[in-house]
Design a protein around this motif. Structure first.
Motif, short mmCIF file in Angstrom:
data_model
loop_
_atom_site.label_atom_id
_atom_site.label_comp_id
_atom_site.label_asym_id
_atom_site.label_seq_id
_atom_site.Cartn_x
_atom_site.Cartn_y
_atom_site.Cartn_z
N ARG A 193 -17.83 6.90 2.94
CA ARG A 193 -18.64 5.38 2.92
C ARG A 193 -18.07 4.15 2.11
NH1 ARG A 193 -24.76 7.66 1.70
NH2 ARG A 193 -24.51 5.37 1.65
N GLU B 256 -18.64 0.86 2.33
CA GLU B 256 -20.00 -0.73 2.35
C GLU B 256 -19.66 -0.36 0.38
OE1 GLU B 256 -23.29 2.66 1.87
OE2 GLU B 256 -22.15 3.03 3.44
N ALA C 36 -24.68 0.26 -7.90
CA ALA C 36 -26.00 0.84 -7.40
C ALA C 36 -25.14 1.85 -5.66
CB ALA C 36 -26.67 -0.66 -6.53
N ALA C 37 -24.42 0.79 -5.26
CA ALA C 37 -23.28 1.56 -4.18
C ALA C 37 -22.92 3.20 -4.09
CB ALA C 37 -22.53 0.72 -3.21
N GLY D 54 -26.42 5.54 -4.49
CA GLY D 54 -27.23 5.77 -3.25
C GLY D 54 -26.51 6.63 -2.50
N ARG E 27 -26.52 10.11 -4.37
CA ARG E 27 -28.31 10.69 -4.39
C ARG E 27 -28.44 10.78 -3.36
NH1 ARG E 27 -31.96 8.94 -7.54
NH2 ARG E 27 -33.54 8.83 -5.63
N ASP E 28 -27.92 10.01 -2.42
CA ASP E 28 -27.76 10.74 -0.23
C ASP E 28 -27.51 12.02 0.16
OD1 ASP E 28 -28.61 9.19 0.66
OD2 ASP E 28 -27.37 7.85 1.60
N ALA F 167 -32.46 14.83 -5.29
CA ALA F 167 -31.62 13.50 -5.93
C ALA F 167 -31.93 12.30 -7.20
CB ALA F 167 -32.36 12.40 -4.64
N GLN G 286 -30.08 8.77 -11.07
CA GLN G 286 -30.56 7.52 -11.76
C GLN G 286 -30.00 6.17 -11.86
OE1 GLN G 286 -34.89 7.97 -11.73
NE2 GLN G 286 -34.58 10.00 -12.47
#
Length: 417
Positions: free
Chosen positions: A39, A42, A154-155, A158, A161-162, A171, A175
């Motif tokens: 990823r 992104e 944040a990306a 994310g 966590r996924d 997850a 944080q």
């Protein structure tokens, strides 16, 4: 979501992570690494938005370098996670043990810290490094990066966590704390009972603020005014190579050299080579009177150094330079202006090296090596959480062991006192 609520969720997740097997944690780390690479577009798009905003806001070149990601750096982040997965699990390691005269069996074992809060500036690679190290050491982590890297962080979070969810781990073990307001930092610093330890990574002002204002225990990572001392017995070819590496390979990091000290006995031949080489590498030299004079003789501009220059962590292509009359004077200069991070001597004298390593008070003292080696990965610890300059609990590059505490397990057979 409030920091208090995030802390409660992290506390619950930490209970699960603390008892996870090494196989489970390692599988999660590898999944996180694969997901970052998969990823990457992104993450890079989010980072480009951060870099553009930073450039428009007049962010310095050093900070932009810390902020920027590219495919190589993302692959490095993924490689760091895989490297951590390959390291031994510190949780449950027996630090020491014995059988007491009364027959009690005593063991001191490593256990997770619990919930780790990390406050850091402008370096989104820290997000993945910190998450991976905390996970492997059995901890949950609350990450509070800077607003300048909020989209990037944040990306990345994310993605991580996924990957955690896909491997069956909570997850909420990773944080991201909202970064648009300083109030969230204050809440994190006062989340005693929910956050077990706080680690600040960044400039002197950030670290001082966290240390002075936090009610949560803090592991202090310090600024790096790192020195290279060229001794009278130095190999000058070696000294020049070490200096250029320590100063110019990546000037925006804390283990880059910020100060050069040269013994008067070799000042003339060494500065004759070093000053032009530094100029050609784009380094601005801030020197004492001897260095200013040496630069003038060779047509190399040298700015007159101030007290502030000798104490500065530049994080840029700037270097303070002074000529000293002895090893003792060099050690005295370091004691006055150093920050306890990394200090290096270049010398062919075993006696000088021994005196330097014995007397210099720093987390890392190097002989005939660049200060850039003070790094968790270079030391074989995997990705590091930071470099601690304090003397309690952890000092130097903080790897997995430094993200654990210990407890004593006492085994008896009906013993009473």
């Amino acid at each position: 979501m409030s920091v208090q609520e995030q802390g409660r969720r992290a506390k619950a997740a930490a209970a699960t992570i603390a008892t996870a097997t090494r196989a489970t944690k390692d599988a999660a780390l590898r999944a996180m690494a694969d997901a970052l690479v998969r990823r990457a577009p992104e993450v890079l798009a989010a980072n480009e938005a951060d870099v553009t905003a930073g450039r428009d806001a007049g962010m310095s070149a050093a900070l932009l370098d810390r902020l920027a990601l590219n495919t190589y750096r993302i692959e490095g982040m993924a490689g760091g996670l895989r490297q951590v997965a390959g390291l031994p699990d510190p949780v449950g390691e027996v630090v020491r043990g014995s059988t007491l005269p009364n027959g009690l069996v005593l063991r001191q074992v490593r256990v997770p810290l619990g919930v780790v809060g990390i406050v850091y500036e402008a370096r989104p690679n820290v997000t993945a490094d910190a998450a991976g190290l905390c996970l492997k050491a059995g901890n949950a982590v609350l990450l509070r990066g800077s607003s300048s890297a909020e989209r990037s962080n944040a990306a990345i979070v994310g993605v991580l966590r996924d990957a955690l969810s896909e491997t069956g781990l909570p997850a909420d073990a990773v944080q991201l704390v909202e970064a648009s307001s300083r109030e969230t930092v204050k809440q994190l610093m006062r989340a005693r009972g929910l956050v077990d330890v706080l680690i600040p990574r960044g400039g002197a002002q950030l670290i001082r603020s966290v240390v002075e204002e936090s009610t949560v225990p803090v592991i202090e990572t310090g600024v790096g005014n790192c020195h290279i001392y060229v001794d009278a017995a130095a190999d000058l070819d070696m000294a020049l190579e070490i200096l250029l590496n320590a100063k110019t390979s990546r000037p925006s990091v804390c283990n880059a050299a910020e100060s050069l000290l040269v013994h008067r006995a070799v000042a003339e031949p060494f500065l004759a080579r070093a000053l032009p080489a530094l100029r050609d590498a784009g380094v601005t030299v801030h020197g004492d009177a001897d260095v200013v004079e040496a630069g003038g003789r060779r047509g190399v501009p040298v700015l007159e150094a101030t007290e502030e220059d000798f104490g500065a962590e530049y994080l840029s292509l700037d270097l303070s330079v002074a000529v000293v009359g002895s090893l003792d004077a060099a050690i005295g200069h370091i004691a006055r202006f150093g920050t306890g991070h990394s200090e290096a001597i270049v010398t062919g004298s075993v006696e000088a090296a021994q005196e330097f390593t014995t007397r210099v008070d720093a987390a890392a003292v190097l002989v005939n090596a660049s200060t850039r080696f003070t790094d968790g990965e270079e030391f074989g610890f995997g990705a590091e959480i930071g470099i601690s300059t304090q003397k309690l609990h952890a000092r130097g590059p903080m790897g997995l062991s430094e993200l654990t505490s210990t407890k004593y397990v006492v085994l008896g057979t009906g013993h009473v006192r």
